[in-house]
Design an enzyme around this catalytic site. Structure first.
Site, PDB file in Angstrom:
ATOM      1  NE  ARG A   1       7.061   4.731  39.908  1.00  0.00           N
ATOM      2  CZ  ARG A   1       8.301   4.522  39.489  1.00  0.00           C
ATOM      3  NH1 ARG A   1       8.541   3.894  38.374  1.00  0.00           N
ATOM      4  NH2 ARG A   1       9.329   4.935  40.205  1.00  0.00           N
TER       5      ARG A   1
ATOM      6  CE1 TYR B   1      12.978   5.778  39.671  1.00  0.00           C
ATOM      7  CE2 TYR B   1      13.979   4.103  41.091  1.00  0.00           C
ATOM      8  CZ  TYR B   1      12.856   4.667  40.516  1.00  0.00           C
ATOM      9  OH  TYR B   1      11.620   4.159  40.780  1.00  0.00           O
TER      10      TYR B   1
ATOM     11  CG  HIS C   1       8.357  -0.382  39.789  1.00  0.00           C
ATOM     12  ND1 HIS C   1       7.798  -0.209  38.554  1.00  0.00           N
ATOM     13  CD2 HIS C   1       8.407  -1.721  40.012  1.00  0.00           C
ATOM     14  CE1 HIS C   1       7.523  -1.403  38.025  1.00  0.00           C
ATOM     15  NE2 HIS C   1       7.888  -2.330  38.897  1.00  0.00           N
TER      16      HIS C   1
HETATM   17  C1  LIG Z   1       8.567  -9.428  29.809  1.00  0.00           C
HETATM   18  C2  LIG Z   1       9.003  -8.748  31.073  1.00  0.00           C
HETATM   19  N1  LIG Z   1      10.264  -8.303  31.171  1.00  0.00           N
HETATM   20  C3  LIG Z   1      10.675  -7.692  32.314  1.00  0.00           C
HETATM   21  C4  LIG Z   1       9.814  -7.547  33.372  1.00  0.00           C
HETATM   22  C5  LIG Z   1      10.296  -6.887  34.667  1.00  0.00           C
HETATM   23  N2  LIG Z   1       9.641  -5.613  34.854  1.00  0.00           N
HETATM   24  C6  LIG Z   1       8.590  -5.493  35.700  1.00  0.00           C
HETATM   25  S1  LIG Z   1       7.988  -3.939  35.735  1.00  0.00           S
HETATM   26  C7  LIG Z   1       9.123  -3.382  34.623  1.00  0.00           C
HETATM   27  C8  LIG Z   1       9.109  -1.946  34.174  1.00  0.00           C
HETATM   28  C9  LIG Z   1       7.923  -1.619  33.328  1.00  0.00           C
HETATM   29  O1  LIG Z   1       7.800  -0.248  33.136  1.00  0.00           O
HETATM   30  P1  LIG Z   1       6.587   0.374  32.351  1.00  0.00           P
HETATM   31  O2  LIG Z   1       6.191  -0.483  31.204  1.00  0.00           O
HETATM   32  O3  LIG Z   1       6.941   1.780  32.048  1.00  0.00           O
HETATM   33  O4  LIG Z   1       5.370   0.309  33.376  1.00  0.00           O
HETATM   34  P2  LIG Z   1       5.172   0.980  34.812  1.00  0.00           P
HETATM   35  O5  LIG Z   1       5.713   0.007  35.826  1.00  0.00           O
HETATM   36  O6  LIG Z   1       5.870   2.285  34.822  1.00  0.00           O
HETATM   37  O7  LIG Z   1       3.696   1.107  34.938  1.00  0.00           O
HETATM   38  C10 LIG Z   1       9.985  -4.422  34.251  1.00  0.00           C
HETATM   39  C11 LIG Z   1      11.105  -4.275  33.311  1.00  0.00           C
HETATM   40  C12 LIG Z   1       8.503  -8.042  33.226  1.00  0.00           C
HETATM   41  N3  LIG Z   1       7.577  -7.924  34.183  1.00  0.00           N
HETATM   42  N4  LIG Z   1       8.117  -8.633  32.060  1.00  0.00           N
END
Ligand SMILES: Cc1ncc(C[n+]2csc(CCOP(=O)(O)OP(=O)(O)O)c2C)c(N)n1
Length: 380
Positions: A274, A287, A278
């Site tokens: 990425r 980080y 985020h």
């Molecule tokens: C069930 C749930 N728990 C927590 C969150 C908060 N949250 C949003 S994005 C994220 C990180 C997700 O990372 P990843 O699965 O690696 O996807 P990326 O954003 O890197 O595409 C979190 C913890 C959420 N959206 N849904």
């Protein structure tokens, strides 16, 4: 118990003999590839249809510009949030292109580009992220489920749809797209378990982009790779260079073919990065180090295609210019549309929630109305 020890199995397992200790399924073919599949720069590239390679390139370039323009729109207050896939375009585009028309895509919030590659209008695909009350697009029109904000909840949905299609005898495959962080969710486990047990025609694509917001993969999982998780569920796991668009396309095409012909689910881990934060609400410099980002920029999906397709004569100045022009035209359309959008009425938030608004909602509506009136007074 190890995967090789199935002594507790009952006679319901085909070929099982009392006392047998062999594996129900040989785990060897389920294991991920030793090294991620490489198509770019190998003879395999020369065997790939040049028209497909050109289309992948074109969509990568247009997708990159879309990511940039959408991010700018967040800074101008025109989009509430945009999780960019800058650097991840190869996964987005190649995954959607490997699907057939009758198939279904179940995207996460980051997968807007895949949704666009499915045929959803690029502006409509952003409706949810504008803070509009509506999801935006009609999921049935392009067989593309809504962008899922709760992590991994789209995975069991994909399994359910795939299983239902199989029961109905439809040759439909479902693709669930997730991030590395999503693999820690209970829904991920339930989806993969159900998919394998039901032999559902579903493929899980995990874009391992290194981080779940600020959490690096090392703090997310102790597995040798995320693709290894497939073994425990009894499905093949594949590891692919996620920045290599033709490789992603090849691996997913193979997985879709297996699923369509009754061979069951596959878990694909695509290694990518990425490049942006985020979302616009995140500061990635808190980080991770700049040199890490710089190294990945050298392994950029568009650069890879240019480096390898130019010498083969598949990519030339005309195509580069055409793709750039198309990208600019789309960016201009996005600006025109989003800047022209009339202001939404914040009070509409309370409409169509309940036939009879609850006392709490009435109270909140009154509070918001008072705040809006006070704000209007200040600006007057
Ligand atoms: C069930 C749930 N728990 C927590 C969150 C908060 N949250 C949003 S994005 C994220 C990180 C997700 O990372 P990843 O699965 O690696 O996807 P990326 O954003 O890197 O595409 C979190 C913890 C959420 N959206 N849904």
């Amino acid at each position: 118990m190890t995967v090789l020890d199935h002594r507790h199995q009952t006679a319901a397992v085909p070929g099982w003999q009392p006392g047998a200790t062999g594996p129900r399924t040989d785990p060897a073919p389920l294991l991920p590839d030793d090294s991620p599949v490489r198509v770019l720069g190998t003879p395999a590239l020369e065997k790939t249809d040049p028209a497909l390679l050109r289309e992948l390139y074109r969509r990568l370039v247009v997708g990159r510009r879309y990511n940039q323009q959408a991010t700018v729109l967040t800074k101008q207050g025109r989009l509430a949030v945009y999780p960019a896939t800058t650097g991840q375009e190869a996964c987005e585009v190649a995954a959607a292109m490997a699907l057939q028309e009758q198939d279904w895509l179940f995207p996460s919030y980051r997968d807007t580009l895949a949704v666009v590659a499915r045929g959803v209008d690029p502006l409509e695909a952003l409706t949810l992220l504008r803070g509009n009350a509506h999801t935006g697009y009609d999921p049935r029109a392009t067989r593309t489920a809504p962008l899922s904000t709760p992590l991994a909840t789209q995975a069991p949905h994909a399994v359910g749809l795939a299983h239902a299609a199989r029961l109905a005898g439809d040759p439909v495959v479902a693709l669930a797209m997730l991030g590395d962080g999503g693999t820690s969710e209970g829904d991920f486990h339930e989806a993969l378990n159900f998919a394998a047990v039901l032999n559902a025609p579903v493929v899980f694509l995990v874009q391992n982009n290194g981080y779940a917001i600020s959490v690096p993969l090392t703090q997310q999982s102790a597995a040798p790779s995320l693709a290894h998780k497939a073994v425990g569920y009894g499905m093949p796991g594949r590891l692919v260079d996620g920045n290599d668009a033709p490789a992603v396309h090849a691996v997913l095409t193979e997985a879709f073919e297996r699923a369509r012909s009754g061979g069951g689910p596959t878990l694909v881990e695509a290694l990518t990065y990425r490049v942006e934060a985020h979302t616009n609400a995140d500061d990635a410099t808190r980080y991770r180090q700049d040199d890490e980002v710089a190294a990945w920029r050298e392994h950029d999906p568009i650069l890879l295609m240019e480096r390898h397709l130019r010498p083969l004569g598949i990519l030339d100045d005309t195509l580069v210019q055409e793709a750039a022009d198309e990208a600019e035209a789309l960016a201009a359309r996005m600006r025109a549309e989003f800047h022209a959008e009339p202001e939404l009425d914040p009070m509409s938030l309370f409409a169509h929630v309940y036939a009879e608004p609850t006392p709490q909602l009435r109270e909140q509506a009154a509070q918001l109305a008072a705040e809006l009136a006070a704000e209007a007074e200040v600006h007057h």
